[in-house]
Structures are given as structure tokens and as C-alpha cells.
Design a protein around this motif. Sequence first.
Motif, mmCIF file in Angstrom:
data_model
loop_
_atom_site.group_PDB
_atom_site.id
_atom_site.type_symbol
_atom_site.label_atom_id
_atom_site.label_comp_id
_atom_site.label_asym_id
_atom_site.label_seq_id
_atom_site.Cartn_x
_atom_site.Cartn_y
_atom_site.Cartn_z
ATOM 1 N N GLY A 50 -18.591 21.882 69.586
ATOM 2 C CA GLY A 50 -18.523 22.967 68.787
ATOM 3 C C GLY A 50 -17.202 23.998 68.852
ATOM 4 N N HIS A 51 -17.254 24.119 70.181
ATOM 5 C CA HIS A 51 -16.187 25.130 70.799
ATOM 6 C C HIS A 51 -14.903 24.719 70.362
ATOM 7 C CE1 HIS A 51 -14.474 28.333 72.992
ATOM 8 N NE2 HIS A 51 -14.017 27.361 74.058
ATOM 9 N N ALA A 52 -14.790 23.438 70.619
ATOM 10 C CA ALA A 52 -13.442 22.887 70.416
ATOM 11 C C ALA A 52 -13.040 22.944 68.779
ATOM 12 C CB ALA A 52 -13.151 21.291 70.629
ATOM 13 N N LEU A 91 -19.168 25.900 59.447
ATOM 14 C CA LEU A 91 -20.356 24.908 59.503
ATOM 15 C C LEU A 91 -20.396 23.898 60.481
ATOM 16 C CD1 LEU A 91 -20.059 24.272 55.391
ATOM 17 C CD2 LEU A 91 -21.699 25.634 56.680
ATOM 18 N N MET A 92 -19.160 23.335 60.661
ATOM 19 C CA MET A 92 -19.063 22.329 61.756
ATOM 20 C C MET A 92 -19.342 22.882 63.180
ATOM 21 S SD MET A 92 -16.178 19.819 60.361
ATOM 22 C CE MET A 92 -16.711 18.235 61.417
ATOM 23 N N PRO A 93 -18.721 23.921 63.726
ATOM 24 C CA PRO A 93 -19.236 24.436 65.047
ATOM 25 C C PRO A 93 -20.897 24.830 65.123
ATOM 26 C CG PRO A 93 -17.047 25.268 64.597
ATOM 27 C CD PRO A 93 -17.725 24.575 63.352
ATOM 28 N N ALA A 94 -21.164 25.350 63.747
ATOM 29 C CA ALA A 94 -22.745 25.595 63.702
ATOM 30 C C ALA A 94 -23.557 24.602 63.765
ATOM 31 C CB ALA A 94 -22.905 26.562 62.503
ATOM 32 N N GLY A 95 -23.197 23.456 63.030
ATOM 33 C CA GLY A 95 -23.799 22.180 63.313
ATOM 34 C C GLY A 95 -23.917 21.538 64.493
ATOM 35 N N PHE A 96 -22.849 21.800 65.309
ATOM 36 C CA PHE A 96 -22.956 21.102 66.754
ATOM 37 C C PHE A 96 -23.826 22.129 67.618
ATOM 38 C CE2 PHE A 96 -18.670 19.049 65.895
ATOM 39 C CZ PHE A 96 -19.135 17.881 66.339
ATOM 40 N N SER A 109 -31.165 18.066 66.192
ATOM 41 C CA SER A 109 -32.184 18.475 65.185
ATOM 42 C C SER A 109 -31.734 18.292 63.844
ATOM 43 C CB SER A 109 -32.423 19.964 65.506
ATOM 44 O OG SER A 109 -31.413 20.797 64.720
ATOM 45 N N ARG A 110 -32.317 18.796 62.692
ATOM 46 C CA ARG A 110 -31.883 18.592 61.408
ATOM 47 C C ARG A 110 -30.661 19.236 61.031
ATOM 48 N NH1 ARG A 110 -37.620 18.288 58.107
ATOM 49 N NH2 ARG A 110 -38.578 16.682 59.298
ATOM 50 N N LEU A 111 -30.336 20.394 61.720
ATOM 51 C CA LEU A 111 -29.259 21.028 61.428
ATOM 52 C C LEU A 111 -27.716 20.404 61.815
ATOM 53 C CD1 LEU A 111 -30.494 24.425 63.005
ATOM 54 C CD2 LEU A 111 -29.966 23.845 60.780
ATOM 55 N N LEU A 115 -22.716 19.341 59.780
ATOM 56 C CA LEU A 115 -21.508 18.403 60.221
ATOM 57 C C LEU A 115 -20.827 17.859 59.117
ATOM 58 C CD1 LEU A 115 -22.336 16.996 63.848
ATOM 59 C CD2 LEU A 115 -20.926 19.005 63.291
ATOM 60 N N PRO A 116 -21.653 16.867 58.281
ATOM 61 C CA PRO A 116 -21.162 16.322 57.102
ATOM 62 C C PRO A 116 -20.792 17.476 56.024
ATOM 63 C CG PRO A 116 -23.238 15.693 57.235
ATOM 64 C CD PRO A 116 -22.941 16.400 58.711
ATOM 65 N N LEU A 117 -21.584 18.469 55.799
ATOM 66 C CA LEU A 117 -21.114 19.518 54.866
ATOM 67 C C LEU A 117 -19.753 19.977 55.387
ATOM 68 C CD1 LEU A 117 -21.960 21.134 52.368
ATOM 69 C CD2 LEU A 117 -23.347 22.408 54.049
ATOM 70 N N GLY A 118 -19.688 20.521 56.451
ATOM 71 C CA GLY A 118 -18.285 20.953 56.891
ATOM 72 C C GLY A 118 -17.118 20.152 56.959
ATOM 73 N N ALA A 119 -17.704 18.872 57.059
ATOM 74 C CA ALA A 119 -16.409 17.905 57.035
ATOM 75 C C ALA A 119 -15.751 17.768 55.455
ATOM 76 C CB ALA A 119 -16.641 16.424 57.569
#
Length: 136
Positions: A50-52, A91-96, A109-111, A115-119
Motif C-alpha cells: 500500500g505504501h509503495a 483506491l489501491m493503497p486504501a485496498g491494501f 477483508s472484503r475491502l 484493488l481491482p477498482l483502483g486498477a
Amino acid sequence: MLELSPAALTTAGIALLAAVTVTSGGYFMTQVVTAKVPATPFQTSFYRAGHAHAGVFIVLGLVCLVLTEATGLTGAWAWLARTGVLVAAILMPAGFFLSALGRGRQRPSRLVLLLPLGAAFLVAGLVTLGVGLLTV
């Protein structure tokens, strides 16, 4: 010299201020890797990812923002080219991070669906900008 539109300047300002959160994420990461914040190996790897992603995507997003100004894109297409990667940077860091929260968590978790939404935003923004640049 390329002059940035008001939309690009506003978006760039917001992105740069948002980049400050990557700094706080770096501090959090030092707490995790020095065992001051307990985390499972799964959590540690997701926090690192997420950080990266946050840092890399903010920089790439700022580049895309500037390059969009060199295209003839307008309306929703210009918005997508200008901000798609920056939306992915949220979105992607939030997902991680969010999918790894919870004491002793071993799986996301379901969150993790962020990741795919951000992708999708990442790919859509890059493709739109690429096509916009090739058709100038």
C-alpha cells in the motif's frame, strides 16, 4: 512552455497535499517493521504494498496530469486522463491498508475489492492518456 489549465493546477495541488499522507504511511511502516505495531506477515506485506503503490502512483499521476495538457482531450476523457492514475493512488493503497486491518489478520477483508477498482482507474487513465497523446 506548456501552461497548465486551472483544473490541472487544482488537481496537482490536491495531489501534492495528499502526498503528505505517504509520509505518515512511511512512519507507520517503520513502526510495523520495528515491531512497535504488531502485525502478521500478511499485514506487513500488504502495508508495504500500500505504501509503495501510493508513492509511485502519486508521482506517475502528476506526470499524467501534465501530459494531459498536451493532448486535445476534453470533458470526461480529459478528466480520466488527468486523474485516473491519481484515483488509483487513493483506491489501491486504501485496498491494501484497509483490507489488512484487524488484530492478527491472515487474509484480506472484503475491502480488497478496492484493488481491482483502483486498477481499472489506473488502466483507463493510462490508455486514455496514451491514445490522447498519439492522436494529437
